[in-house]
Design an enzyme around this catalytic site. Sequence first.
Site, short mmCIF file in Angstrom:
data_model
loop_
_atom_site.label_atom_id
_atom_site.label_comp_id
_atom_site.label_asym_id
_atom_site.label_seq_id
_atom_site.Cartn_x
_atom_site.Cartn_y
_atom_site.Cartn_z
N GLU A 107 -90.95 -53.29 -39.77
CA GLU A 107 -90.91 -52.56 -41.03
C GLU A 107 -90.75 -53.45 -42.27
O GLU A 107 -91.23 -53.09 -43.34
CB GLU A 107 -89.76 -51.54 -40.99
N SER A 385 -119.13 -12.00 -24.27
CA SER A 385 -119.61 -10.89 -25.09
C SER A 385 -118.69 -10.58 -26.27
O SER A 385 -119.06 -9.77 -27.13
CB SER A 385 -119.78 -9.64 -24.23
#
Length: 694
Positions: A107, A385
């Site tokens: 970091e 469908s």
Amino acid sequence: MGGLAVDPGAEGRRLMRLFSWLVSLMRLLFYTGLLALGLMAAASCLMVFHISRDLPKLPSPLSRIIETPQSLIYAADGQVLIALGEKTAVSLDMVSADFLNAIVATEDHRFFEHHGVNKLRTFKALYITLFEPGRIQGASTITQQLAKNLFFSFEKTWQRKFKEMLVAFQIEQANTKEQILEAYINQIHFGSGAQGIEKAARMYFDKPAQDLTLAEAAMLAGLPKSPSQYNPFRHYDKALARRRVVLHRMVASGFITAEMAAETDAVHPELHDGRKDARTGSYFLDALIQKLVNIYGEDVVYHGGIKVYATMDSRLQADARTAVMEGMARLDELIGLDKGVNEKPQAALVAIDTASGAVKAMVGGRDYYASEFNRAVNSRRQAGSGFKPFLYYAAFRDRKLHPASVFQDRPVAISIKGAPDWYPQNFKKRYRGPMILKQALIHSVNTIAAQMVVDVGPAAVVDVAQACGVKSPLKSVYSLALGSSDVSVMDMASGFSTLAGLGIYHKPFLFWRVEDARGRVLFEHIVKDRRVLDAATAFQVVDMMEGVVDSGSGSGVRRLGFKRPAAGKTGTTDDYNDAWFTGFTPSLCVSVWTGYDKKKKLKDKNRRGITGGRGAVPIWTDFMIRAMKGEPERDFLMPPDIRYEIVDKTTGCPAGSRQDQDVLDDADAPQPVADPAGTIRVALKKGQEPCRGY
């Protein structure tokens, strides 16, 4: 011979005047520069003074910087659904040195050298911010990242970054590096609900932070960059790849040797599997939190103290879970599965308020703790469908057809350029002859749907589906009319919700409002109506879908006891891999899918395929009976240019008329199937007349 005399001193005087002018210019530029620098310094001082007036106050001791309130998510009824960002602080001597080295190397490798700001990274970020419009580049050190916790605005602006720098200087002046690092490691978010290194160590490896090995410590140090992307519970390989980056940075920073990095890279840490308390327990909350993270980032969501007001109705969510759980138990019994079988069918359900688009309930599987994968939003399956209502609307809009238009249900062969002919078949492998389109949808006749999609074109169906809210990619092919494209349960719920609203589209959403820790509104959802379909045409399709529920493939809804006005459509794929039912009342639209994750056939004990009517309809009905309890009953609002006619189901002619011979004179067509109830009510628009063949 005489000549012109030249003054030898003239050239020298010109040079002297030029030199004098240059000196004056240099003086002017020097003093102007001094003045400009003075003004800039004064402006900078004024800016610093102005900005520093509203800088947050540093806590004392610094460890209190992580004492921001937890982020809270509320249900629609005000109930707190979850609190995010629970913290367990530990001192540096209670943390593995390997982790401290790993997090610093990853970091902020110059953490012990700078005074709160990394000058090189800051100048680079300033250049990008100033000369690349639209980008705000960060250059945060550990101290600056810690300083962000004191701010209650999450906008990425240069003023905000400047304030962070000033606060970082203050933090560095008032605290030791050890105090800063201790506060930082206790506020980092590691994913899976773990904030702070102690909670992360116990969450991922079931051990205290001081006992972390180098392999474990390096893996955890890689998570803050993107806790969701590198979460080892879900993306172990990505977490290992990210750990490799951390190890390389530790080598570059001198914390470990290259040999140690290579040895550690070969170690695959074993994760803790008893972590149920870390999970939300809710597919809805997982989807909501991910949406928030995408917008605001993990820092804000997990330790920004925000308040989120979700659309979830707690009662409906409980009803949905119950309906899915009980429905899957019935389906297991229908299939004949033993309790010990590992591979079982799954289900998903999404319920949307038709008046706003608010998602009221979401279930993404039969058991969250057995599988966190959210099938409601992250899975796409063929709708069968269930996709036909979009086709019927397109045909009514573009080909001037209507519910009483007559088609022939008969074998058809459809030519496809560059591919074999397509021979669509009906579900029951038989043909009914002439019938009106309302009957064709009620009985989900595939041959008629195929004829219609050839006529109207698949692009028109795609256009209607996307306008209604289907976001999944759709293939513009003829089989689209029979649901061959993969869609999500959210897609179907959104699309049918637009039909339920008679053409008014509302984008589905998961939260109404977001507030920061001080109660200031960061976001508020404003419901906006957007008309995407003609109301009268949409009503005709809805009326036909009511027929599906009353007497067609969705009639199980009525048999199981749901009597309110409702419309919907079942969907079953040819191979029985997917069974759907999506239906709605005027106020609530619900889509239900059932099937195996690996696309295995749904078949009962007798080896009969399980349709949407048998697999999904019972779950939908059970949920709707519970969900609509106590709600006033109302019909779908009929547009003023709609009228009803009673017509013959095969000819489309008004009941009792003799005008059907032109429709039935095709000797090659199958003869109509005898129907004791030979008439049906259809909805027609102004100017549309029944008894028209096709």
